[in-house]
Design an enzyme around this catalytic site. Sequence first.
Site, PDB file in Angstrom:
ATOM      1  N   LEU A  13       4.469  -4.651  22.788  1.00  0.00           N
ATOM      2  CA  LEU A  13       3.199  -5.376  22.808  1.00  0.00           C
ATOM      3  C   LEU A  13       3.368  -6.780  23.382  1.00  0.00           C
ATOM      4  O   LEU A  13       2.506  -7.258  24.127  1.00  0.00           O
ATOM      5  CB  LEU A  13       2.612  -5.449  21.399  1.00  0.00           C
ATOM      6  CG  LEU A  13       1.271  -6.174  21.251  1.00  0.00           C
ATOM      7  CD1 LEU A  13       0.217  -5.601  22.198  1.00  0.00           C
ATOM      8  CD2 LEU A  13       0.781  -6.111  19.806  1.00  0.00           C
ATOM      9  N   ALA A  14       4.463  -7.470  23.072  1.00  0.00           N
ATOM     10  CA  ALA A  14       4.675  -8.817  23.600  1.00  0.00           C
ATOM     11  C   ALA A  14       4.788  -8.786  25.122  1.00  0.00           C
ATOM     12  O   ALA A  14       4.118  -9.549  25.832  1.00  0.00           O
ATOM     13  CB  ALA A  14       5.928  -9.435  22.986  1.00  0.00           C
ATOM     14  N   SER A  41       7.086  -1.375  19.464  1.00  0.00           N
ATOM     15  CA  SER A  41       5.697  -1.613  19.053  1.00  0.00           C
ATOM     16  C   SER A  41       4.941  -0.319  18.817  1.00  0.00           C
ATOM     17  O   SER A  41       4.095  -0.228  17.928  1.00  0.00           O
ATOM     18  CB  SER A  41       4.966  -2.451  20.107  1.00  0.00           C
ATOM     19  OG  SER A  41       5.549  -3.717  20.264  1.00  0.00           O
ATOM     20  N   ALA A  44       4.836   1.184  15.272  1.00  0.00           N
ATOM     21  CA  ALA A  44       4.141   0.528  14.158  1.00  0.00           C
ATOM     22  C   ALA A  44       3.026   1.420  13.639  1.00  0.00           C
ATOM     23  O   ALA A  44       2.193   1.898  14.412  1.00  0.00           O
ATOM     24  CB  ALA A  44       3.566  -0.813  14.620  1.00  0.00           C
ATOM     25  N   GLN A  45       2.986   1.608  12.330  1.00  0.00           N
ATOM     26  CA  GLN A  45       1.991   2.503  11.737  1.00  0.00           C
ATOM     27  C   GLN A  45       0.826   1.735  11.125  1.00  0.00           C
ATOM     28  O   GLN A  45      -0.334   1.982  11.452  1.00  0.00           O
ATOM     29  CB  GLN A  45       2.646   3.382  10.667  1.00  0.00           C
ATOM     30  CG  GLN A  45       3.644   4.382  11.201  1.00  0.00           C
ATOM     31  CD  GLN A  45       4.260   5.239  10.091  1.00  0.00           C
ATOM     32  OE1 GLN A  45       4.058   4.981   8.915  1.00  0.00           O
ATOM     33  NE2 GLN A  45       5.021   6.234  10.479  1.00  0.00           N
ATOM     34  N   GLU A 117      -2.297  -4.206   2.525  1.00  0.00           N
ATOM     35  CA  GLU A 117      -0.885  -3.849   2.415  1.00  0.00           C
ATOM     36  C   GLU A 117      -0.185  -4.802   1.450  1.00  0.00           C
ATOM     37  O   GLU A 117      -0.754  -5.822   1.042  1.00  0.00           O
ATOM     38  CB  GLU A 117      -0.217  -3.866   3.791  1.00  0.00           C
ATOM     39  CG  GLU A 117      -0.771  -2.798   4.728  1.00  0.00           C
ATOM     40  CD  GLU A 117      -0.125  -2.787   6.095  1.00  0.00           C
ATOM     41  OE1 GLU A 117      -0.309  -1.793   6.796  1.00  0.00           O
ATOM     42  OE2 GLU A 117       0.562  -3.762   6.456  1.00  0.00           O
ATOM     43  N   ARG A 285       7.890  -6.640   0.655  1.00  0.00           N
ATOM     44  CA  ARG A 285       8.880  -5.619   0.980  1.00  0.00           C
ATOM     45  C   ARG A 285      10.272  -5.908   0.423  1.00  0.00           C
ATOM     46  O   ARG A 285      10.977  -4.983   0.015  1.00  0.00           O
ATOM     47  CB  ARG A 285       8.967  -5.461   2.507  1.00  0.00           C
ATOM     48  CG  ARG A 285       7.748  -4.792   3.096  1.00  0.00           C
ATOM     49  CD  ARG A 285       7.825  -4.760   4.604  1.00  0.00           C
ATOM     50  NE  ARG A 285       6.679  -4.031   5.157  1.00  0.00           N
ATOM     51  CZ  ARG A 285       6.423  -3.927   6.443  1.00  0.00           C
ATOM     52  NH1 ARG A 285       7.214  -4.510   7.318  1.00  0.00           N
ATOM     53  NH2 ARG A 285       5.381  -3.243   6.878  1.00  0.00           N
ATOM     54  N   SER A 386       3.612  -8.971  12.472  1.00  0.00           N
ATOM     55  CA  SER A 386       4.474  -8.973  13.658  1.00  0.00           C
ATOM     56  C   SER A 386       3.708  -8.702  14.952  1.00  0.00           C
ATOM     57  O   SER A 386       3.909  -9.399  15.954  1.00  0.00           O
ATOM     58  CB  SER A 386       5.601  -7.952  13.489  1.00  0.00           C
ATOM     59  OG  SER A 386       5.088  -6.702  13.110  1.00  0.00           O
TER      60      SER A 386
END
Length: 526
Positions: A13-14, A41, A44-45, A117, A285, A386
């Site tokens: 993505l970056a 990327s 990612a879920q 989350e 986390r 992120s």
Amino acid sequence: MRQFDVLIMGSGLAGMTIALKLADKLKVGLVTKRALRDGGSGWAQGGIAAVLDDADSIELHIRDTFVAGAGLCDAKATRFIIENSRDAIDWLIEMGVPFTRDDSGDTNYHGYHLTREGGHSHRRIIHAADATGAAVIDTLAKKVAAHPGITVLEDHIALDLITGRKLGLDDDRCWGAYVYDKTNDRVETFVAGHTVLATGGAGKVYLYTTNPDVATGDGIAMGWRAGCSVSNMEFIQFHPTCLYHPHAKSFLITEAVRGEGGILKLPDGTRFMPQHDERAELAPRDVVARAIDFEMKKGGYDCVYLDISYKPASFIKEHFPNIYQRCLELGIDITREPIPVVPAAHYTCGGLVVDLSGRTDVAGLYAVGEAACTGLHGANRLASNSLLECMVIGKATAEDILATPPDTIPNVPEWDESQVTDPDEEVVIAHNWDELRRFMWDYVGIVRTNKRLERALHRIELLQHEINDYYTNFRVGNDLIELRNLVTTAQLIVQSAMARKESRGLHYSRDYPGMLPEATPTVLKP
């Protein structure tokens, strides 16, 4: 030799964000180790955290980020990224990303569903079912592939950066990179006025990881060799819930399963998180991963279980279709039974030191995403921050590049391999790769001690000697390049961990179980 205005390493993505924001005005080269969509990327879920609901606020999101980051988050970077979160999401919507819609309640943004989350005090995660990264990357990849200003170089891996120091010049500016073309088995010279490292993290330095095979710390290692400082490399996030199954390689069970009510249980069905933290399954986390690690070691268990089967089957299939399908393929019906899970290395919170425009210590060189350290994540990344960072800093990087005309590119010599031969024994690489990942898991994992770190550093030094000897005498290949970068990254992780004389966030030491009163970043300089 090939010349670009901007050379970007990495197609997550970056990298894609920067490429798309520059390509209308500049000639962009986008280097990717495998196919365009194969970066981290896309794995990612859960989704992307942003202040979207009117009942939410920037201050609450900042507070949650600081709490998760154990007070180590950089205040300026955190505010900048979160204040720009809504613009980033609106850009993705404009690009056509198919986020999950929900017009039924108040917890939405213009009809898009928001979930919650661990570590978040509010529903602020916009998502595309349970495969947000894939939806975002698929959407942007089509635009990247179709744009005439972007040259996509698949199956290419950067070998080393080209700097003024290596060219014998007075300045230490970056002028591109030597890149290995895997298809044609040759090293090519790519020069550019601006170079961007968007190469992702280093999860493959550990035996168990949720990361794709390409996550070998390439950008961090190359930047370090080029003269960049690194920060906070001791903070490796272990995702609490990776699917435990002999045929399930690196399959993540998203944070959102716990966000939507999933309960962690021991093999006998006993719930254990309330005994470890008052936030139970919604704790950050690092807390959840250490709790699982503690219970597994205490009871001698191979795994624990994440149970959301008490929810209606229709709810589970609607919110977690990919997890449901993948588990079903392995004989696990998550609408009827719990999911076996274990912690696994997930995210590199540290990286190359950058400012809010992605600039590193080396002129002309930028780093964005997981390869960089803005200070947003502190000692522990808050879930779904992120991808947000990739876009906000990616946009700022593009703006800085457009505002900074490059100097005249000097003469750059081609890669010289006239003094090397073909490798005689590839088994050396395979053996060292396996040894590194195993002792990093055993000695530099969720719980650390001085003795474990010393053992790890000793083995790293031995491996570095072997690998450097191999690199000096034989032609390079993909596996050697990745192994060289992994060993460098492992050394940075261990040295950073040895420098921190406390337990904070993701770094937990039995020798220093307390937290120091002042939170300071760990910075290593070449």
